[in-house]
Design an enzyme around this catalytic site. Sequence first.
Site, PDB file in Angstrom:
ATOM      1  N   ARG A  25       0.810  -1.216   0.000  1.00  0.00           N
ATOM      2  CA  ARG A  25       0.000   0.000   0.000  1.00  0.00           C
ATOM      3  C   ARG A  25       0.843   1.265   0.000  1.00  0.00           C
ATOM      4  NH1 ARG A  25      -0.725   2.767   4.349  1.00  0.00           N
ATOM      5  NH2 ARG A  25      -0.016   1.010   5.631  1.00  0.00           N
ATOM      6  N   GLU A  62       1.091   3.839  24.977  1.00  0.00           N
ATOM      7  CA  GLU A  62       0.147   3.449  23.923  1.00  0.00           C
ATOM      8  C   GLU A  62      -0.861   2.429  24.460  1.00  0.00           C
ATOM      9  OE1 GLU A  62       0.331   1.888  19.322  1.00  0.00           O
ATOM     10  OE2 GLU A  62       1.311   0.686  20.870  1.00  0.00           O
ATOM     11  N   TRP A  84       1.714   7.398  16.579  1.00  0.00           N
ATOM     12  CA  TRP A  84       0.588   7.481  15.638  1.00  0.00           C
ATOM     13  C   TRP A  84       0.547   8.803  14.877  1.00  0.00           C
ATOM     14  CZ3 TRP A  84      -3.040   3.708  14.484  1.00  0.00           C
ATOM     15  CH2 TRP A  84      -2.995   2.549  15.260  1.00  0.00           C
ATOM     16  N   TYR A 148      -8.131   0.713  17.795  1.00  0.00           N
ATOM     17  CA  TYR A 148      -8.099  -0.303  18.846  1.00  0.00           C
ATOM     18  C   TYR A 148      -8.886   0.048  20.104  1.00  0.00           C
ATOM     19  CZ  TYR A 148      -4.323  -2.141  15.967  1.00  0.00           C
ATOM     20  OH  TYR A 148      -3.587  -2.628  14.924  1.00  0.00           O
ATOM     21  N   CYS A 201      -3.883  -3.957  12.606  1.00  0.00           N
ATOM     22  CA  CYS A 201      -2.901  -4.984  12.243  1.00  0.00           C
ATOM     23  C   CYS A 201      -2.978  -6.144  13.229  1.00  0.00           C
ATOM     24  CB  CYS A 201      -1.492  -4.399  12.230  1.00  0.00           C
ATOM     25  SG  CYS A 201      -1.233  -3.168  10.942  1.00  0.00           S
ATOM     26  N   ARG A 221      -2.650  -9.692  11.442  1.00  0.00           N
ATOM     27  CA  ARG A 221      -2.808  -9.906  10.000  1.00  0.00           C
ATOM     28  C   ARG A 221      -1.599  -9.419   9.210  1.00  0.00           C
ATOM     29  NH1 ARG A 221      -3.387  -5.281   7.161  1.00  0.00           N
ATOM     30  NH2 ARG A 221      -3.964  -3.445   8.379  1.00  0.00           N
ATOM     31  N   SER A 222      -0.920  -8.381   9.750  1.00  0.00           N
ATOM     32  CA  SER A 222       0.179  -7.735   9.030  1.00  0.00           C
ATOM     33  C   SER A 222       1.196  -7.256  10.042  1.00  0.00           C
ATOM     34  CB  SER A 222      -0.369  -6.555   8.216  1.00  0.00           C
ATOM     35  OG  SER A 222       0.676  -5.793   7.639  1.00  0.00           O
ATOM     36  N   GLY A 223       2.465  -7.597   9.830  1.00  0.00           N
ATOM     37  CA  GLY A 223       3.494  -7.228  10.788  1.00  0.00           C
ATOM     38  C   GLY A 223       4.707  -6.599  10.136  1.00  0.00           C
ATOM     39  N   ASP A 224       4.982  -5.334  10.450  1.00  0.00           N
ATOM     40  CA  ASP A 224       6.211  -4.648  10.055  1.00  0.00           C
ATOM     41  C   ASP A 224       7.288  -5.131  11.023  1.00  0.00           C
ATOM     42  OD1 ASP A 224       8.344  -2.859   9.901  1.00  0.00           O
ATOM     43  OD2 ASP A 224       7.114  -1.054   9.930  1.00  0.00           O
ATOM     44  N   HIS A 262       6.456  -9.104   7.238  1.00  0.00           N
ATOM     45  CA  HIS A 262       7.305  -8.489   6.225  1.00  0.00           C
ATOM     46  C   HIS A 262       8.360  -7.539   6.788  1.00  0.00           C
ATOM     47  CE1 HIS A 262       3.611  -6.028   6.720  1.00  0.00           C
ATOM     48  NE2 HIS A 262       4.475  -5.022   6.743  1.00  0.00           N
ATOM     49  N   TYR A 264      10.236  -4.141   5.320  1.00  0.00           N
ATOM     50  CA  TYR A 264      10.250  -3.159   4.233  1.00  0.00           C
ATOM     51  C   TYR A 264      11.653  -3.101   3.619  1.00  0.00           C
ATOM     52  CZ  TYR A 264       5.586  -1.413   5.268  1.00  0.00           C
ATOM     53  OH  TYR A 264       4.224  -1.309   5.427  1.00  0.00           O
ATOM     54  N   ALA A 318       6.651   3.581   7.121  1.00  0.00           N
ATOM     55  CA  ALA A 318       5.869   3.556   5.879  1.00  0.00           C
ATOM     56  C   ALA A 318       4.421   3.882   6.209  1.00  0.00           C
ATOM     57  CB  ALA A 318       5.964   2.187   5.205  1.00  0.00           C
TER      58      ALA A 318
END
Length: 319
Positions: A25, A62, A84, A148, A201, A221-224, A262, A264, A318
Amino acid sequence: MSHNEQAYLDLCQTILQKGNEKSDRTNTGTLSVFGHQMRFSLQEGFPLLTTKRVPFRLIASELIWFLRGDTNIQYLLKNNNNIWNEWAFKKWIESDSYKGPDMHDFGNRSQQDPEFKALYEKEMDNFKAKIIEDDQFAKMFGDLGSVYGQQWRAWKTSQGDTIDQLTQVIEAIKTNPDSRRHIVTAWNPEDVPSNMALPPCHTMFQFYVADGKLSCQLYQRSGDVFLGVPFNIASYALLTHLIAFECNLEVGEFIHTLGDTHIYTNHLQQVNTQLDRTPYSLPKLKINPELTSIFDVEMEDLEIIDYKSHPAIKAPVAV
């Protein structure tokens, strides 16, 4: 060497060796694997990475923000937490109210153009000051939508009511510890397309009680992996400690299950730097024994003891 930290370092190595090149994205590009699980024994120590310094203060503030059901970055900024900022800043610069210089693709441009970086940092500082000082401006541009905190504490139902998932799961752990339904979800299909600055995420977590110990499994679902995942590990370890404290239990394991996992492409050098370092022993977490409810927790109620780490490693976010 900590088996906990090695699980994370092994994940980094796996992605570097076997990752698929994928677009994303943000138009940055990633190396990615799908489906990975790490297990962290919370009895061994608190899983705050030592091969680079990870700021516990940011993780704790956080999580407190989440626990309070807050979705506005004003609280975070007042606690010097900038995690954020970029998503709220993007909301502002894409609005009709923004009259400043062109800030499109600011994440990538600030890494490539020193002149633009100085301009961007000036605009960001201006934005942060307005969020802190101007409640009306914060209301317009500081709120990130149904992220969240709202999903955990005030899930909206089709009947117009709200569900406090976190309070309910704590009560269920206390009264029916063997239940297989100790679940909190942040993935709300109605809110994802239009009412969230960033779709969650870390989408769902489940608690499990055995032998007087509380364990937690997160599905993400998605991990930097370089920037985000170290925070996620520590955040959910902290959440597990706090829920265990509330329920008068010991801590067990944190199990971290990831979907698109992933690195980057503009983080590869940083990851290799981290992999060249030798881990130290993990620190310990201390919770104020006089704390009466985790929903009243303040920063001073939490303390990390004996944290020794290598220096921090900077990398672009990102967006």
